[in-house]
Design a protein around this motif. Sequence first.
Motif, mmCIF file in Angstrom:
data_model
loop_
_atom_site.group_PDB
_atom_site.id
_atom_site.type_symbol
_atom_site.label_atom_id
_atom_site.label_comp_id
_atom_site.label_asym_id
_atom_site.label_seq_id
_atom_site.Cartn_x
_atom_site.Cartn_y
_atom_site.Cartn_z
ATOM 1 N N LEU A 34 0.862 -1.175 0.000
ATOM 2 C CA LEU A 34 0.000 0.000 0.000
ATOM 3 C C LEU A 34 0.900 1.227 0.000
ATOM 4 N N ARG A 35 0.855 1.980 -1.110
ATOM 5 C CA ARG A 35 1.705 3.171 -1.266
ATOM 6 C C ARG A 35 0.843 4.415 -1.212
ATOM 7 N N ARG A 36 1.327 5.429 -0.494
ATOM 8 C CA ARG A 36 0.652 6.728 -0.440
ATOM 9 C C ARG A 36 1.672 7.824 -0.710
ATOM 10 N N ARG A 37 1.292 8.756 -1.591
ATOM 11 C CA ARG A 37 2.168 9.883 -1.898
ATOM 12 C C ARG A 37 1.328 11.153 -1.869
ATOM 13 N N GLY A 38 1.807 12.133 -1.119
ATOM 14 C CA GLY A 38 1.159 13.432 -1.041
ATOM 15 C C GLY A 38 2.209 14.524 -0.955
ATOM 16 N N TRP A 39 1.759 15.726 -0.721
ATOM 17 C CA TRP A 39 2.676 16.857 -0.608
ATOM 18 C C TRP A 39 3.644 16.679 0.554
ATOM 19 N N LEU A 40 3.219 15.998 1.581
ATOM 20 C CA LEU A 40 4.023 15.883 2.793
ATOM 21 C C LEU A 40 4.930 14.661 2.805
ATOM 22 N N GLY A 41 4.960 13.905 1.707
ATOM 23 C CA GLY A 41 5.881 12.788 1.657
ATOM 24 C C GLY A 41 5.283 11.525 1.078
ATOM 25 N N TYR A 42 6.015 10.440 1.268
ATOM 26 C CA TYR A 42 5.688 9.144 0.696
ATOM 27 C C TYR A 42 5.714 8.115 1.809
ATOM 28 N N SER A 43 4.775 7.182 1.776
ATOM 29 C CA SER A 43 4.803 6.085 2.730
ATOM 30 C C SER A 43 4.419 4.800 2.011
ATOM 31 N N SER A 44 4.892 3.701 2.550
ATOM 32 C CA SER A 44 4.600 2.400 1.978
ATOM 33 C C SER A 44 4.470 1.386 3.108
ATOM 34 N N ARG A 45 3.444 0.554 3.017
ATOM 35 C CA ARG A 45 3.268 -0.532 3.985
ATOM 36 C C ARG A 45 3.152 -1.821 3.206
ATOM 37 N N THR A 46 3.693 -2.879 3.753
ATOM 38 C CA THR A 46 3.610 -4.180 3.094
ATOM 39 C C THR A 46 3.157 -5.249 4.078
ATOM 40 N N TRP A 47 2.475 -6.232 3.526
ATOM 41 C CA TRP A 47 2.051 -7.418 4.260
ATOM 42 C C TRP A 47 2.295 -8.621 3.370
ATOM 43 N N GLU A 48 2.443 -9.789 3.982
ATOM 44 C CA GLU A 48 2.523 -11.007 3.185
ATOM 45 C C GLU A 48 1.161 -11.273 2.570
ATOM 46 N N LEU A 49 1.148 -11.681 1.320
ATOM 47 C CA LEU A 49 -0.089 -11.906 0.587
ATOM 48 C C LEU A 49 -0.970 -12.954 1.267
ATOM 49 N N ARG A 50 -0.359 -13.935 1.898
ATOM 50 C CA ARG A 50 -1.141 -14.999 2.539
ATOM 51 C C ARG A 50 -1.972 -14.485 3.709
ATOM 52 N N TYR A 51 -1.604 -13.343 4.290
ATOM 53 C CA TYR A 51 -2.350 -12.796 5.415
ATOM 54 C C TYR A 51 -3.529 -11.915 5.001
ATOM 55 N N LEU A 52 -3.624 -11.592 3.715
ATOM 56 C CA LEU A 52 -4.751 -10.781 3.248
ATOM 57 C C LEU A 52 -5.977 -11.677 3.135
ATOM 58 N N GLU A 53 -6.910 -11.499 4.057
ATOM 59 C CA GLU A 53 -8.127 -12.318 4.088
ATOM 60 C C GLU A 53 -9.138 -11.842 3.047
ATOM 61 N N ARG A 54 -9.401 -10.536 3.042
ATOM 62 C CA ARG A 54 -10.370 -9.960 2.111
ATOM 63 C C ARG A 54 -10.314 -8.439 2.205
ATOM 64 N N ALA A 55 -11.054 -7.789 1.332
ATOM 65 C CA ALA A 55 -11.239 -6.340 1.403
ATOM 66 C C ALA A 55 -12.693 -6.076 1.766
ATOM 67 N N VAL A 56 -12.932 -4.976 2.465
ATOM 68 C CA VAL A 56 -14.283 -4.599 2.883
ATOM 69 C C VAL A 56 -14.506 -3.118 2.600
ATOM 70 N N VAL A 57 -15.769 -2.744 2.526
ATOM 71 C CA VAL A 57 -16.136 -1.336 2.394
ATOM 72 C C VAL A 57 -16.495 -0.823 3.778
ATOM 73 N N GLU A 58 -15.844 0.243 4.212
ATOM 74 C CA GLU A 58 -16.203 0.916 5.460
ATOM 75 C C GLU A 58 -17.066 2.116 5.099
ATOM 76 N N THR A 59 -18.129 2.321 5.876
ATOM 77 C CA THR A 59 -19.071 3.400 5.595
ATOM 78 C C THR A 59 -19.135 4.352 6.772
ATOM 79 N N SER A 60 -19.147 5.636 6.472
ATOM 80 C CA SER A 60 -19.317 6.676 7.484
ATOM 81 C C SER A 60 -20.633 7.380 7.194
ATOM 82 N N ARG A 61 -21.455 7.488 8.217
ATOM 83 C CA ARG A 61 -22.746 8.148 8.055
ATOM 84 C C ARG A 61 -22.703 9.516 8.720
ATOM 85 N N SER A 62 -23.047 10.539 7.945
ATOM 86 C CA SER A 62 -23.096 11.902 8.456
ATOM 87 C C SER A 62 -24.419 12.506 8.009
ATOM 88 N N GLY A 63 -25.352 12.618 8.938
ATOM 89 C CA GLY A 63 -26.673 13.126 8.572
ATOM 90 C C GLY A 63 -27.354 12.141 7.649
#
Length: 160
Positions: free
Chosen positions: A81-110
């Motif tokens: 997972l790579r992120r690049r913005g004005w304030l810099g660059y970051s990268s995180r890694t995990w072993e592929l075998r540990y990725l169970e699934r992806a989910v949608v997170e929802t925020s409700r405002s009004g």
Amino acid sequence: MKVIRDTPDQLIVENNPIWLAVFVTVFGLVFLGIGLAVVSTEMALGLMFITAGLGIAIGFNMIFVRRTQLILDTARNLVELRRRGWLGYSSRTWELRYLERAVVETSRSGDTDTHRAALVISDGMDAGTHPVTWVYSSGRGAERAVNAVNGWLDSHRPNP
């Protein structure tokens, strides 16, 4: 978020909020323009608008506009997972075998729901849910990313 590459060896999903950057910049420049028009008659008010315009255009771009790439790679057996913005660059890694699934997170405002994609890491030191993007947004981008990740993972798991 949109799928950049989807091959048997690699999936790349990217969020590149160019339109958000354009909108925030134009919004800030409107305030700057008002300030420049007013500064000759009302110095204090003009300077306030100029400062607000620059603050919005620069500050909001620095805070909210980030390019994010999620890379699932069988050759390296990694999730990156790579992120690049004005304030810099970051990268995180995990072993592929540990990725169970992806989910949608929802925020409700009004009466408005906003969404972001998140990864569920099942084991290891970083076990838990990790957001792909920091910012929630409207639209179907998070759902597209989650469907792409889960579909790609399903095609790589042995059938029972």
